[in-house]
Design a protein around this motif. Sequence first.
Motif: not given
Length: 541
Positions: A104-107, A114-118, A121-122, A126-134
């Motif tokens: 994912g993005i964090t990994g 290096k920083p990543i700017i998205v 999100l939609d 690469d945004f995996l949403d492991r937290t399932r908060a979205h």
Amino acid sequence: MSTENTVTLDRALDASVEEFTHCFTGECRVSVLPILFEINKVLAEDADLATLMSITLDGMRRRLRMHRGIMMLYDRHSETIFIHDSFGLTEEEKGRGIYGPGEGITGKVVQTGKPIIVPRLDQDPDFLDRTRAHGDRKRRGKTAFVCVPIILAQKVLGTICAERIYLNHRLLKQDVELLAMIGTLIAPAVELYLMENIEKVRLETENRRLKSALKQRFKPDNIIGNSKPMQEVYSLIHKVAVTRATVLILGESGVGKELVANAIHYNSPNAEGPFVKANCAALPEGLAESELFGHEKGSFTGAMMMHKGYFEQADGGTIFLDEVGELSLTMQAKLLRVLQARTFERVGGSKPVRVDVRIIAATNRDLATMVEQGTFREDLFYRLNVFPITIPPLRERGSDVITLADYFVSTLAAENGKDVKRISTPALNMLMSYHWPGNVRELENVIERSLILSDDGVIHSYDLPPSLQTPTETDTGFRMPLEAKINAVEYEMIVEALKNSSGNIGEAATELGLTRRMLGVRMERHGISYKMFRPCDPRRR
């Protein structure tokens, strides 16, 4: 400068400041300066990560108007990136936010540094949403996601991530730069936290695991053998281990005295302390005192620095004095003082050194006889002989010979890369008939030699050393070594064939390539009865 020029310059400066501090939403980034001030203040005082996180996340939520803020740490040992603190997430969602490097993005931020700017999100796969908060992708709307690394000395320690809706890309860029600055400021505190907590916990866990493995390895249950003499030894170990009494382990060479000493230490109240072995027979007379009690710097030629002896090294634990009967009378006198007062002086020193140490001694000598002969001090003998444990020789342990042999086959086969599974019946008979002057150590050496010689996954009688090729097993003695070897091989092949056929002579003869009559003649010559191998016969081997 004219008044008109001054007014023009002031207006230009005001416009420049406004352009820097205001965006389309009317948010002023000068208001973030208190965040940096508070962070620097904490760093100057005690660098407490919890306080730093509270300041950072609170500033992200109230001053930067972030919807979510997440601080993640990276455990290099387990290669795990996990949420350390956040806002905008439930405890359950935080628990699900675990990533590996590159995931994912964090990994990817952790992996690349290096920083990543998205911006949307939609629109980012690469945004995996492991937290399932979205929820689903559509519910992410126009939310932007930024993630910057926390780096110290080119080592990524974690990340700071944030979410919000941006209508001005310049403001998005400014927030990324601000978060990167905060990450740099707090990096030393993050590293300290990892060292004192995650790394400490991991090291403590590993330490407990290793000590547990040592204890498991040396506990009495893992001293091989269930014979009655050994059961009595186990009972004595169990009773004395929980005390601090001095123990004297007696027995012939090779019976496993050191293993018993280990079992006592690792089941004792001071099991967490060191276990130091001192082989008294290997101590040169001139260096014995220095090795046991240590020496001061310059106390003799070559003493370049202070040296702690075995007793001082064992402080808080156990010292094992192996072959204590080999000490000279001079060293016996010095050892006696330690047993009496638990103090000594290093060679060349005058300051008493006090130690808290349990003493376990062992010998294969008859100390009582040595006392009568004047070669061992009587007072030292009684000091050591508080709780004697005599380890029986292997020849008195009955079927333990087979149990130990099977154990050595399984362990030594793996060490030597040999696929040997078992010991044949004739070979077992030879092992049981032998008197084992070298005890368990000799048995281990015999099994290792036989493993090397074995070619078919079985240790046969002819794989055993000549000292075990007894007349009883070969039926010929050693008068004709070649004939003895041939008879031993023939005897074993017949026994194995009868075992495989459950005593069926016809099947055994076919396996051996003989007629029933020829096999019967050979069985009679070797004194073998097919009845021994029938399933219903209790004598079946």
